[in-house]
Design an enzyme around this catalytic site. Structure first.
Site, mmCIF file in Angstrom:
data_model
loop_
_atom_site.group_PDB
_atom_site.id
_atom_site.type_symbol
_atom_site.label_atom_id
_atom_site.label_comp_id
_atom_site.label_asym_id
_atom_site.label_seq_id
_atom_site.Cartn_x
_atom_site.Cartn_y
_atom_site.Cartn_z
ATOM 1 N N GLN A 162 -52.058 -48.067 12.058
ATOM 2 C CA GLN A 162 -52.764 -47.193 13.014
ATOM 3 C C GLN A 162 -52.172 -45.796 13.076
ATOM 4 O OE1 GLN A 162 -55.587 -47.707 14.632
ATOM 5 N NE2 GLN A 162 -55.778 -49.746 13.782
ATOM 6 N N ASP B 151 -45.289 -51.535 11.036
ATOM 7 C CA ASP B 151 -46.709 -51.618 10.698
ATOM 8 C C ASP B 151 -47.339 -50.275 11.087
ATOM 9 O OD1 ASP B 151 -49.452 -51.909 10.757
ATOM 10 O OD2 ASP B 151 -49.425 -53.893 11.693
ATOM 11 N N HIS C 222 -50.299 -56.834 15.693
ATOM 12 C CA HIS C 222 -51.543 -57.255 15.036
ATOM 13 C C HIS C 222 -51.272 -58.614 14.376
ATOM 14 C CE1 HIS C 222 -54.673 -57.235 11.886
ATOM 15 N NE2 HIS C 222 -55.292 -56.319 12.586
ATOM 16 N N LYS D 16 -58.005 -47.232 6.455
ATOM 17 C CA LYS D 16 -57.910 -46.639 7.798
ATOM 18 C C LYS D 16 -57.455 -45.191 7.738
ATOM 19 C CE LYS D 16 -57.216 -51.057 9.997
ATOM 20 N NZ LYS D 16 -56.542 -51.846 11.007
ATOM 21 N N CYS E 129 -57.783 -58.692 16.744
ATOM 22 C CA CYS E 129 -56.709 -59.333 15.976
ATOM 23 C C CYS E 129 -55.376 -59.225 16.695
ATOM 24 C CB CYS E 129 -56.593 -58.754 14.569
ATOM 25 S SG CYS E 129 -58.081 -58.938 13.607
HETATM 26 C C1 LIG Z 1 -55.977 -53.000 10.665
HETATM 27 C C2 LIG Z 1 -54.579 -53.339 10.956
HETATM 28 C C3 LIG Z 1 -53.849 -54.191 10.138
HETATM 29 C C4 LIG Z 1 -54.448 -54.890 8.965
HETATM 30 O O1 LIG Z 1 -54.956 -54.020 8.012
HETATM 31 P P1 LIG Z 1 -55.888 -54.620 6.853
HETATM 32 O O2 LIG Z 1 -56.495 -53.427 6.273
HETATM 33 O O3 LIG Z 1 -56.890 -55.492 7.517
HETATM 34 O O4 LIG Z 1 -55.029 -55.341 5.927
HETATM 35 C C5 LIG Z 1 -52.543 -54.440 10.466
HETATM 36 N N1 LIG Z 1 -51.982 -53.875 11.529
HETATM 37 C C6 LIG Z 1 -52.638 -53.044 12.340
HETATM 38 C C7 LIG Z 1 -51.940 -52.443 13.519
HETATM 39 C C8 LIG Z 1 -53.972 -52.744 12.097
HETATM 40 O O5 LIG Z 1 -54.623 -51.936 12.909
#
Ligand SMILES: *Cc1c(COP(=O)(O)O)cnc(C)c1O
Length: 402
Positions: free
Chosen positions: A199, A196, A122, A222, A360
């Site tokens: 998800q 990260d 991302h 999320k 993104c």
């Molecule tokens: C949504 C997302 C982000 C960023 O999260 P924010 O809430 O916009 O800070 C980073 N990495 C992944 C894989 C995402 O799906």
């Protein structure tokens, strides 16, 4: 314990039928998830009768809010199988990854040091490094959207890699990465591993110990919590060796015009009035999630994902992007006859919310030679009826544009 998706759906006011009785089909949970009533009510209570700031106040409500804020940190720690002293509240996942790049990276990386990130990163895990003055190298992707592990080994073997960054689940492809193995290989090469988990946090039970990562970031919104809150977890020694990134109140030990000495982590990284309402709201969401039968939720989400793949395969001219053996959460696709933005518009007219764009993750789009994809993503409240309506909507697109 078991799990009833219809019953759980009724806990989400944002998924209610429209005023005319038509259903609302929400398939954009990878962008942001709806909130259960308990989270909405908790935030209303915190902003209303319970309101007061944290840390500074000597009055009752401030003391109580401070206690609840620190309790929220303990809840997040339990969610991640981590130590509460290693939980830093941030403004989101993006902010957490920026703290790694700007806090850890700028303090510890020297010219010539290398950073690897997955080719499905991302932008939060890529652009954060660019803004901090670094240029990560991509770990290439195979045609099915999985990581090329032989290429990963070659990149590590070339030496000088100090950190590997990777998404747990790709928001653009749905690929589930073998993170424990990636971390093991990174460590064997002398590099740290930054996960990260934006998800994966809504879907998979997470244990920083079992995953073997050194940094982990996720976003509250999320995982059924409020916006404006995220978490960076890092091993204590790493946090202790990191200078603060932002300066201000509450992150100091002592301040004079000659200089400042900083508080210990995690306070060192939480300058200013923290998003305490959001943090406690996040803890409410995590408590709610942890109280569910998570194995049953995972089985339900897997079944819905498989069902969605079968139904999408029935749509003429539909091509899936991202077919790695391990996948879940998000399904990307393109239609031969229509641009993703047109697909999204046709579906929206039927009150079906999907995402269309580069998600993104522009390098992923480049890798698969598309300018954009349409993406449907699922959550614990997604039902077969949602998927059937998506299928019917896509058949409408084929009739209109095909
Ligand atoms: C949504 C997302 C982000 C960023 O999260 P924010 O809430 O916009 O800070 C980073 N990495 C992944 C894989 C995402 O799906």
């Amino acid at each position: 314990m078991s799990f009833d998706p219809e019953a759980i759906r009724s806990e989400f006011p944002g998924l209610a039928e429209l005023r005319d009785g038509r259903p609302y089909t929400y398939l954009d949970s990878a962008a942001t998830a709806h909130k259960p009533r308990c989270v909405i009510e908790r935030v209303a209570e915190l902003l209303g009768p319970a309101y007061g700031t944290v840390h500074r106040g000597l009055y009752r409500r401030a003391a109580q809010m401070t206690e609840r804020y620190e309790q929220a940190r303990r809840t997040v720690a339990r969610f991640l199988d981590a130590d509460p002293g290693e939980i830093v509240f941030t403004a989101g996942c993006t902010d957490a990854l920026n703290l790694v790049a700007h806090g850890w990276g700028r303090a510890h990386l020297r010219p010539g040091d290398r950073i690897l990130v997955s080719g499905m990163e991302h932008h939060a895990g890529l652009v954060s490094w660019h803004t901090a003055g670094f240029k990560p190298e991509p770990i290439p992707l195979r045609d099915d959207g999985s990581l090329d592990l032989e290429a990963y080994d070659r990149l590590l073997a070339a030496g000088g890699v100090k950190l590997v960054g990777c998404v747990h689940i790709s928001n653009a492809l749905g690929t589930i990465n073998p993170v424990a193995e990636l971390a093991r290989r990174a460590h064997a090469a002398g590099a740290l591993f930054c996960l990260d988990a934006a998800q994966s946090a809504p879907h998979l039970p997470l244990s920083v110990r079992a995953l073997g990562c050194d940094f982990l970031a996720f976003a509250g919104h999320k995982v059924y919590g409020p916006t404006g809150i995220g978490v960076l977890w890092a091993r204590r020694e790493l946090l202790e060796a990191m200078p603060p990134w932002r300066g201000g109140g509450e992150m100091i030990e002592r301040v004079s015009f000659a200089g400042t000495t900083y508080a210990a982590p995690p306070a060192r990284f939480e300058a200013g009035t923290p998003p305490f309402v959001e943090a406690i709201g996040l803890a409410t969401a995590l408590e709610w999630l942890m109280a569910q039968d998570r194995a049953a939720i995972l089985a339900h989400e897997r079944a819905i994902y498989d069902y969605a793949e079968r139904r999408l395969a029935e749509v003429p001219g539909l091509r899936r992007i991202g077919t790695a053996p391990e996948r879940g959460g998000a399904l990307s696709f393109v239609l031969a006859c229509a641009h993703p933005a047109d697909i999204a518009a046709v579906l929206d007219a039927q009150h079906i919310a999907i995402r269309a764009g580069h998600h993104c993750a522009q390098p992923v789009m480049e890798r698969f030679r598309v300018s954009a994809t349409a993406r449907a993503s699922i959550a614990l409240y997604t039902t077969r009826a949602d998927i059937d309506r998506l299928h019917d909507g896509l058949q409408t697109c084929v009739r209109l544009f095909g």
